[in-house]
Design an enzyme around this catalytic site. Sequence first.
Site, mmCIF file in Angstrom:
data_model
loop_
_atom_site.group_PDB
_atom_site.id
_atom_site.type_symbol
_atom_site.label_atom_id
_atom_site.label_comp_id
_atom_site.label_asym_id
_atom_site.label_seq_id
_atom_site.Cartn_x
_atom_site.Cartn_y
_atom_site.Cartn_z
ATOM 1 N N GLY A 1 6.535 4.845 -4.447
ATOM 2 C CA GLY A 1 6.865 6.174 -4.970
ATOM 3 C C GLY A 1 7.095 6.099 -6.466
ATOM 4 N N GLY B 1 8.876 5.597 -9.261
ATOM 5 C CA GLY B 1 10.204 5.051 -9.547
ATOM 6 C C GLY B 1 10.647 5.268 -10.979
ATOM 7 N N ARG B 2 9.674 5.601 -11.829
ATOM 8 C CA ARG B 2 10.037 5.841 -13.229
ATOM 9 C C ARG B 2 9.132 6.907 -13.856
ATOM 10 N NH1 ARG B 2 7.496 1.131 -16.924
ATOM 11 N NH2 ARG B 2 5.732 0.612 -15.634
ATOM 12 N N LYS C 1 6.063 9.324 -17.878
ATOM 13 C CA LYS C 1 6.266 7.969 -17.356
ATOM 14 C C LYS C 1 7.356 7.280 -18.181
ATOM 15 C CE LYS C 1 3.454 3.878 -16.286
ATOM 16 N NZ LYS C 1 2.072 3.376 -16.224
ATOM 17 N N ASP D 1 15.193 0.541 -13.497
ATOM 18 C CA ASP D 1 16.041 1.433 -14.307
ATOM 19 C C ASP D 1 15.368 2.778 -14.587
ATOM 20 O OD1 ASP D 1 14.058 0.675 -16.011
ATOM 21 O OD2 ASP D 1 15.363 -0.252 -17.512
ATOM 22 N N GLY D 2 14.133 2.940 -14.103
ATOM 23 C CA GLY D 2 13.441 4.214 -14.291
ATOM 24 C C GLY D 2 12.882 4.409 -15.692
ATOM 25 N N ARG E 1 1.355 11.265 -19.276
ATOM 26 C CA ARG E 1 0.073 10.909 -18.676
ATOM 27 C C ARG E 1 -0.588 12.160 -18.115
ATOM 28 N NH1 ARG E 1 -0.117 5.811 -14.711
ATOM 29 N NH2 ARG E 1 1.174 7.036 -13.315
ATOM 30 N N ASP F 1 -1.765 1.324 -4.299
ATOM 31 C CA ASP F 1 -1.055 2.435 -4.951
ATOM 32 C C ASP F 1 -1.609 2.692 -6.340
ATOM 33 O OD1 ASP F 1 0.273 -0.203 -5.105
ATOM 34 O OD2 ASP F 1 1.430 0.766 -6.691
ATOM 35 N N ASP G 1 -3.039 3.482 -14.008
ATOM 36 C CA ASP G 1 -2.007 2.453 -14.112
ATOM 37 C C ASP G 1 -2.425 1.265 -14.947
ATOM 38 O OD1 ASP G 1 0.639 1.944 -13.673
ATOM 39 O OD2 ASP G 1 0.487 2.600 -11.602
HETATM 40 P P1 AMP Z 1 3.314 -0.384 -11.027
HETATM 41 O O1 AMP Z 1 3.340 -1.885 -11.066
HETATM 42 O O2 AMP Z 1 3.484 0.238 -12.369
HETATM 43 O O3 AMP Z 1 2.158 0.141 -10.280
HETATM 44 O O4 AMP Z 1 4.615 0.074 -10.238
HETATM 45 C C1 AMP Z 1 4.912 -0.312 -8.913
HETATM 46 C C2 AMP Z 1 6.111 0.432 -8.422
HETATM 47 O O5 AMP Z 1 7.284 0.049 -9.141
HETATM 48 C C3 AMP Z 1 6.047 1.937 -8.539
HETATM 49 O O6 AMP Z 1 6.696 2.481 -7.414
HETATM 50 C C4 AMP Z 1 6.806 2.216 -9.813
HETATM 51 O O7 AMP Z 1 7.318 3.518 -9.849
HETATM 52 C C5 AMP Z 1 7.923 1.189 -9.690
HETATM 53 N N1 AMP Z 1 8.494 0.831 -11.002
HETATM 54 C C6 AMP Z 1 7.899 0.150 -11.992
HETATM 55 N N2 AMP Z 1 8.731 -0.007 -13.043
HETATM 56 C C7 AMP Z 1 9.905 0.609 -12.727
HETATM 57 C C8 AMP Z 1 11.156 0.803 -13.389
HETATM 58 N N3 AMP Z 1 11.389 0.344 -14.597
HETATM 59 N N4 AMP Z 1 12.104 1.494 -12.715
HETATM 60 C C9 AMP Z 1 11.882 1.962 -11.482
HETATM 61 N N5 AMP Z 1 10.750 1.807 -10.806
HETATM 62 C C10 AMP Z 1 9.735 1.140 -11.416
HETATM 63 MG MG MG Z 2 1.451 1.908 -10.022
#
Ligand code: AMP
Ligand code: MG
Length: 482
Positions: A87, A89-90, A110, A122-123, A173, A249, A259
């Site tokens: 989902g 997350g940030r 983002k 930390d989002g 984005r 994802d 991404d």
């Molecule tokens: P990604 O590697 O960017 O495809 O992210 C994989 C997952 O990790 C996704 O659900 C992102 O929303 C979550 N995510 C990545 N970085 C953060 C962050 N700093 N805080 C919270 N969630 C994150």
């Molecule tokens: Mg991703």
Amino acid sequence: MTIGWCFDNTYSKLPDIFKENINPLPVKKPELVVLNKDLAKKLDLNFSDLNNKEISELFAGNSLPPESNSIAQAYAGHQFGHFTMLGDGRAVLIGEHLSKKKDRYDIQFKGSGKTAFSRNGDGRAALGPMLREYIISEAMHNLGIPTTRSLAVVKTGEEVVRETSLQGAILTRVALSHIRVGTFQYIAARQKREELEILLNYVIERHYPSIKNSKNKSIDLLEIVMKKQIDLIINWMRVGFIHGVMNTDNMSISGETIDYGPCAFMDVYDPKTVFSSIDKMGRYAYCNQPVIAKWNLSRFAECLIPLIDKDQNKAIKLATEMINSFEKNYEEKWLNMMRDKLGLFGVEDKDKFLILDLLTWMHQKKVDYTNTFCHLMNFEIKGKENFEDNDFKSWKKRWYERLKINNNGPEKYTKLMRSVNPLVIPRNHKVEEVLEEANNGNLEPLNKFLEILDKPYSEQKDIINFQLPSSSNEKYKTFCGT
Ligand code: AMP
Ligand code: MG
């Protein structure tokens, strides 16, 4: 004059399990770093009446457009082969904007703060990775490759703690949508047929209305998404792009590249090239990208099984047949793409050998992928390559012979080659250079770089430093950028 926002939010109206309603978390001291005027124009948005502070507040999410309706989207995904609930997350989707032509675009922030899906994160996001996404996604767009794009980056005035303390930033984005294979996986895992049907119909209505009335919508969707992914991967292979984290994802249903984490462009031709520091097994290496695309599509097909046919065995048979047509389709399109790169018209049996022999030579002699094709188009970029090599010269003789077939001269084949072989790509060491300067507050190199990457197929004066590969022998490494 107003900005021109025209929000028409549809995803946020889907049932609650699809998302969390949440606003971006305001930040301390937003400061605009870069705004994409070209993209703004395409979206029919105009920010010229806003001062810098207002623009910064807007793209930090501190002041939201009135008709926006922010959500974080739920999805799951296979990360390096392992199934996980994920989902946004940030990130938050602030809404769907319609251009004057009624084209629909997701506008997403983002790095905008924690959501229900943040797990231990930390989002937030750091300036370097957000500018990296800006540079590479725009470069991909200019290379003619379907991709999400970047409208703006703002610094937050807050620190994010990774291995060291970094400047925080938010990227805006823009995407045809953020619906991923992982979105289907999330819904399918809940095993409620009506929810899956809602998603299927939503996706078809939004992206592929041509199959709205077809007899078997889910198998037709599988076919379209497969075709889009094949076209996308062929484009990546054409320019030497390595996505680096092709988790399910990170595979968009709309067929856009999405991404930009540990992605990078290959310099020396080596099919096994991997840049990502976490990809120890080479799962997402250059040559594995089509294999992984097929693997991801198989995960997509699994989600659709309950909708393909009431009889599960029949559904599996149909889906398997479809997935098994991947290789043949891919190979045919890959050969045609390589023919274009070599300026070849028509189809000859021996083309495959001609192409593979060139790639083998490039691999053995460790030559630069991009610059070899520049050489074949008579653009000499003086790197370490030895184009006087005897093996290469004899290959060239065969190539000249083949060029004569279905061709009426250099003008015709050069035109074709020039349309698919970039003269400049975002070289890894150049990306790092401009990011370091930007981190230190100097945006001039970034802006110059973006200008050069704007016209990758055109001759530009004094760009040799951007065309040469790095002189360093150190292996380039990328990180996930979280
Ligand atoms: P990604 O590697 O960017 O495809 O992210 C994989 C997952 O990790 C996704 O659900 C992102 O929303 C979550 N995510 C990545 N970085 C953060 C962050 N700093 N805080 C919270 N969630 C994150
Ligand atoms: Mg991703």
